[in-house]
Enzyme design. Sequence first.
Site, short mmCIF file in Angstrom:
data_model
loop_
_atom_site.label_atom_id
_atom_site.label_comp_id
_atom_site.label_asym_id
_atom_site.label_seq_id
_atom_site.Cartn_x
_atom_site.Cartn_y
_atom_site.Cartn_z
N TYR A 87 8.62 -2.28 -21.92
CA TYR A 87 7.40 -1.78 -21.27
C TYR A 87 6.33 -2.87 -21.29
CZ TYR A 87 3.75 1.42 -19.81
OH TYR A 87 2.75 2.04 -19.10
N PHE A 139 -4.05 -7.35 9.10
CA PHE A 139 -2.73 -6.72 8.99
C PHE A 139 -2.99 -5.22 8.79
CE2 PHE A 139 1.10 -5.19 6.90
CZ PHE A 139 1.99 -5.51 7.91
N THR A 140 -2.05 -4.39 9.25
CA THR A 140 -2.30 -2.93 9.28
C THR A 140 -2.79 -2.38 7.93
OG1 THR A 140 0.06 -2.63 8.87
CG2 THR A 140 -0.68 -2.41 11.15
N ASP A 230 -4.01 -14.24 1.91
CA ASP A 230 -2.80 -13.40 1.93
C ASP A 230 -1.63 -14.36 2.10
OD1 ASP A 230 -0.57 -11.91 2.69
OD2 ASP A 230 -1.74 -10.39 3.72
N LYS A 273 8.17 -10.13 1.07
CA LYS A 273 8.30 -11.16 2.10
C LYS A 273 8.53 -12.54 1.48
CE LYS A 273 6.16 -10.02 6.38
NZ LYS A 273 6.64 -8.66 6.55
N ARG A 396 4.53 -3.26 17.70
CA ARG A 396 3.30 -3.87 17.20
C ARG A 396 2.32 -3.89 18.37
NH1 ARG A 396 3.48 -4.10 11.48
NH2 ARG A 396 3.05 -2.03 12.23
N PHE A 462 1.76 4.90 12.82
CA PHE A 462 3.01 4.33 13.32
C PHE A 462 4.17 4.53 12.36
CE2 PHE A 462 0.67 1.14 10.98
CZ PHE A 462 1.63 0.58 10.14
N1 F0G Z 1 0.20 -8.74 4.22
C1 F0G Z 1 1.03 -9.16 5.18
C2 F0G Z 1 0.74 -10.41 5.92
C3 F0G Z 1 2.20 -8.42 5.47
O1 F0G Z 1 3.02 -8.85 6.42
C4 F0G Z 1 2.47 -7.25 4.74
C5 F0G Z 1 3.63 -6.44 5.03
C6 F0G Z 1 1.56 -6.85 3.75
C7 F0G Z 1 0.43 -7.63 3.51
C8 F0G Z 1 1.77 -5.60 2.95
O2 F0G Z 1 2.79 -5.81 2.05
O3 F0G Z 1 4.58 -4.17 2.71
O4 F0G Z 1 4.56 -5.24 0.45
O5 F0G Z 1 2.88 -3.54 1.01
N2 F0G Z 1 4.33 -6.57 6.07
C9 F0G Z 1 5.51 -5.77 6.41
C10 F0G Z 1 6.03 -6.13 7.78
C11 F0G Z 1 5.34 -4.30 6.24
O6 F0G Z 1 7.01 -5.51 8.20
O7 F0G Z 1 5.53 -7.04 8.43
P1 F0G Z 1 3.75 -4.62 1.52
#
Ligand code: F0G
Length: 489
Positions: A87, A139-140, A230, A273, A396, A462
């Site tokens: 832990y 980013f979303t 990021d 990623k 997208r 989405f």
């Molecule tokens: N920042 C970037 C540039 C990303 O591409 C993603 C995720 C995140 C933050 C969030 O990270 O998914 O680990 O919570 N991108 C994925 C995609 C979802 O399919 O492009 P996460």
Amino acid sequence: MSETNQNGAMVKFYRGNNIPLELHKVRVVQKLHLNPIEDRLRALREAGFNSFLLKTKDTFLDMLTDSGCNAMSDRQTAAMMIADDAYAGSQSYDRMEAKVLELFGKQFILPVHQGRAAENIISRAFIQPGDHIPMNYHFTTTKAHIELNGGTIHEIYTDEALKIKSDHPFKGNMDIEKLKTVINEFGAEGIPFIRLEASTNLIGGQPFSMKNMRQVREVANKAGIMIVLDASLIGENAWFIKQRESEYHHKGMGAIIREMSDLSDLVYFSARKLSSSRGGIICTAREDLYDQMRDMVPLFEGFLTYGGMSVREIEAMAVGLEETLDNHMICQSPSFIDYFVRKVDGLGIPVVTPGGALGAHIDAGSFLSHIPQTQYPAGALVSAFYLISGIRGMERGTVSSVRLDDGSDLPADIELMRLAFPRRVFTLSQIEYAIDRLCWLYENRQLVGGLEWEKEPKVLRFFVGRLKPIGDWPERLMAKFRSDFGESL
Ligand code: F0G
């Protein structure tokens, strides 16, 4: 940009026609399912014409995302076997921490379960209601967390960024003059940080240059604003810098990544990623920033030595971070994307150029120019492409956008179908199949119609929203497929 540099292993072929050459071999494989088109239509209906809701048993090539589905190396899977379950104070965490420090040179490290968890913590720690956050592009999940905390995003991209066809090497650059204007307008006290996203995801995985990053740093220094990077796709951005920015041709990946980190006050990434496992990290060299965030990790994620990740994932992350420095590994996905983009572009199919990181991006707005944005051309293209190929891409465009207070859709700047290229996952013949089917769809594009909502969630719609086709276009497209391909899958 020379052909040879874009080639996977940087190997020149005697007869020209350079193709990406893999410097790895396949030792573990997974069976794929290429089902008949009738079954795919059934699956698409069950999934509410939303590729996030498709199942992999109904999917041939899963090009939804590279997140968490890059191929693992033998060294990564081996490392998972020596994970230290604890832990608190796990040795697995120590090994990962050492790698983060080695790569980014930042000693205050916080583990989180994935990228958006980092965004949650950073947004809660630094954003006050009414704040403004300039960034090269959103980013979303980043936008959702910033807005949840009362902040407003400002996208400060260059005129080149949203051009579909371009040969600009750094479409992810920030426009420095526009950045200064935003700072003048809102004042440095209303701007907690400037956010830079490496290999800017939503505009087609496009990198920024080191020169641009240095300019952003200069402006940030003058105004006394910190920079948040990021770094989820930092490996590819660093590789593009190495390829496309002359003064970096001879620098190693490690030196480039470190320079990008040194120009940032705070770095976070989705390990899904960056290092092909799970998890995420926030790191900084500033103890004051660390102190503002630290207590949220045990609250939302888990104890400070696992942050919601399993120890096996932590071990795989440590090795994955080290392997990011191997440019033969890191260039595999951009090289395949480059191959795909050049071929598709040569066939006259609208695609974002130059090829970037993480995936190829088809311009659904021009591909399906007869479908208005209110009927979601990118969503329609993803559905149609899955139907005729079994390949799952990602919308997208406006489906991935939001509904405004007045009830109207905020139209996306560009309508894209993203076909992700997870690292070392697909073969070139599979990519040729994707090109072939895309070409057929382009020739039959008039048969594709729009989509409308059946069930629309309020937040990040989405992901789980359900749509339906306007009219019977999927049946008509299927009939044309059968008449052209006979009994073929
Ligand atoms: N920042 C970037 C540039 C990303 O591409 C993603 C995720 C995140 C933050 C969030 O990270 O998914 O680990 O919570 N991108 C994925 C995609 C979802 O399919 O492009 P996460």
